[in-house]
Motif scaffolding. Sequence first.
Motif, mmCIF file in Angstrom:
data_model
loop_
_atom_site.group_PDB
_atom_site.id
_atom_site.type_symbol
_atom_site.label_atom_id
_atom_site.label_comp_id
_atom_site.label_asym_id
_atom_site.label_seq_id
_atom_site.Cartn_x
_atom_site.Cartn_y
_atom_site.Cartn_z
ATOM 1 N N ALA A 249 -57.023 26.297 39.856
ATOM 2 C CA ALA A 249 -57.866 26.294 41.055
ATOM 3 C C ALA A 249 -57.839 24.935 41.739
ATOM 4 O O ALA A 249 -57.795 24.839 42.974
ATOM 5 N N LEU A 250 -57.849 23.875 40.953
ATOM 6 C CA LEU A 250 -57.816 22.511 41.489
ATOM 7 C C LEU A 250 -56.514 22.274 42.267
ATOM 8 O O LEU A 250 -56.532 21.739 43.385
ATOM 9 N N LEU A 251 -55.394 22.678 41.688
ATOM 10 C CA LEU A 251 -54.107 22.478 42.345
ATOM 11 C C LEU A 251 -53.991 23.330 43.607
ATOM 12 O O LEU A 251 -53.432 22.885 44.619
ATOM 13 N N ALA A 252 -54.523 24.566 43.546
ATOM 14 C CA ALA A 252 -54.483 25.437 44.728
ATOM 15 C C ALA A 252 -55.302 24.845 45.865
ATOM 16 O O ALA A 252 -54.872 24.861 47.032
ATOM 17 N N LYS A 253 -56.494 24.308 45.543
ATOM 18 C CA LYS A 253 -57.346 23.706 46.570
ATOM 19 C C LYS A 253 -56.683 22.488 47.211
ATOM 20 O O LYS A 253 -56.837 22.238 48.413
ATOM 21 N N SER A 254 -55.943 21.733 46.425
ATOM 22 C CA SER A 254 -55.347 20.498 46.920
ATOM 23 C C SER A 254 -53.920 20.700 47.418
ATOM 24 O O SER A 254 -53.314 19.753 47.937
ATOM 25 N N GLU A 255 -53.381 21.928 47.239
ATOM 26 C CA GLU A 255 -52.019 22.252 47.655
ATOM 27 C C GLU A 255 -51.006 21.285 47.043
ATOM 28 O O GLU A 255 -50.096 20.772 47.700
ATOM 29 N N VAL A 256 -51.176 21.051 45.740
ATOM 30 C CA VAL A 256 -50.292 20.177 44.983
ATOM 31 C C VAL A 256 -49.588 21.007 43.917
ATOM 32 O O VAL A 256 -50.217 21.836 43.246
ATOM 33 N N ASP A 257 -48.305 20.782 43.735
ATOM 34 C CA ASP A 257 -47.529 21.496 42.724
ATOM 35 C C ASP A 257 -47.754 20.853 41.353
ATOM 36 O O ASP A 257 -47.888 19.624 41.251
ATOM 37 N N SER A 258 -47.784 21.670 40.315
ATOM 38 C CA SER A 258 -48.032 21.158 38.965
ATOM 39 C C SER A 258 -46.991 20.136 38.541
ATOM 40 O O SER A 258 -47.276 19.236 37.728
ATOM 41 N N ARG A 259 -45.789 20.216 39.103
ATOM 42 C CA ARG A 259 -44.728 19.267 38.740
ATOM 43 C C ARG A 259 -45.015 17.855 39.252
ATOM 44 O O ARG A 259 -44.362 16.898 38.825
ATOM 45 N N GLU A 260 -45.982 17.734 40.144
ATOM 46 C CA GLU A 260 -46.354 16.418 40.668
ATOM 47 C C GLU A 260 -47.355 15.685 39.774
ATOM 48 O O GLU A 260 -47.689 14.525 40.029
ATOM 49 N N ILE A 261 -47.860 16.380 38.744
ATOM 50 C CA ILE A 261 -48.884 15.806 37.870
ATOM 51 C C ILE A 261 -48.236 15.170 36.650
ATOM 52 O O ILE A 261 -47.463 15.823 35.944
ATOM 53 N N VAL A 262 -48.539 13.915 36.398
ATOM 54 C CA VAL A 262 -48.003 13.229 35.219
ATOM 55 C C VAL A 262 -48.607 13.807 33.950
ATOM 56 O O VAL A 262 -47.904 14.128 32.991
ATOM 57 N N ALA A 263 -49.935 13.952 33.927
ATOM 58 C CA ALA A 263 -50.602 14.450 32.721
ATOM 59 C C ALA A 263 -52.030 14.868 33.037
ATOM 60 O O ALA A 263 -52.612 14.451 34.035
ATOM 61 N N ILE A 264 -52.566 15.684 32.152
ATOM 62 C CA ILE A 264 -53.977 16.073 32.154
ATOM 63 C C ILE A 264 -54.676 15.297 31.045
ATOM 64 O O ILE A 264 -54.214 15.276 29.903
ATOM 65 N N GLY A 265 -55.775 14.646 31.373
ATOM 66 C CA GLY A 265 -56.629 14.038 30.361
ATOM 67 C C GLY A 265 -57.787 14.979 30.079
ATOM 68 O O GLY A 265 -58.631 15.205 30.948
#
Length: 370
Positions: free
Chosen positions: A83-99
């Motif tokens: 939901a967070l990525l959809a709201k921000s229109e960011v692809d998961s491949r752009e994320i280094v990591a989840i804390g």
Amino acid sequence: MGDTLGESRYIGIMSGTSLDGVDAVLVSFDSSGPSLIQTHFLPYDDILRTQLLALNDAGHDELHRAALLSNRLSRLYADAVAALLAKSEVDSREIVAIGCHGQTVRHCPQMENAYSVQLGNAALLAELTGITVVADFRSRDIAAGGQGAPLVPAFHRMMFRDQRVCRAIVNIGGIANITYLPPEGEVVGFDCGPGNMLMDAWCMRHKGSTYDHDGAWAGSGHVIPGLLEALLAFPFFALPPPKSTGREMFSIDWLGLYLNGDEAPEDVQATLLRLTVETIASSLLQHSPGVEEVYLCGGGVHNGQLVAELNAILPGKKIKPTDALGVNTDWMEAFAFAWLAKQTIEKAPGNLPAVTGATGSRILGAIYLA
């Protein structure tokens, strides 16, 4: 991945002692510093909240129940990330990591064989999201002789320390904790006692509500002096830092030890609110000498009665929400765990030994590669 002109993006996930739900934030780190891009909140349902509460005490088949809840939480965390990525229109491949902090169900830092348990299947979360996950932040600090908490003061130091003004950050979540930020010298941080936790539990028992909206119910009652005095005499409050605590110490059963049964419920609620206020105020005055500015974050900021009483008991102090420093009060801890994940990925320390009691700085967390 996650690096455009020096920018890196991380997600922070926090589900705290209040058991209200999942806070997820998307954070950008670049040469100008960290900034919050997007946020998302996913509430717990009543069944999940009850099941998590039950694991704070020993019970039948608890290992099996804990494993199932870890999986369920990880699916919920994955939903929050999506939901967070959809709201921000960011692809998961752009994320280094989840804390991902995980959901604390046991925190026993004072024992000879100290430990702290946060539920959450980090491997499953990495599988579901396709993103590297950093989890289990507390264990390394505990292995180094620390209490594994609080961990957010290191983030507070990076974000909010001022070279001219003595500041304190007060997080009023389920547990209340303080970070003292002098212009120079060591940062002090510690849990000072219950924040909203006892008030929420008492409100649920008598009103069927998960919290006391704006502190109105507490405001309708009167403080019971004898009860307040007895609660304040509990040994934890007199302990010097470093110290941390949780539901194991400040439960509704603990409160029951001090009640005779004929108290008006609203008067008990008023007394619990005053307990939170007085333990925060006395901790600030004792361990934050010269503090001029006090910034509040966490759910307690929305309790108007609590904030009003805190202002009354600390005259002359500038008391504001952390929004005044550029970080919304509701997202502080999730923001911090995005930063802590970045520290881990970059092989940089995430703890403050003076805060946790660890024998030295340590790289925190376990990494589950995508």
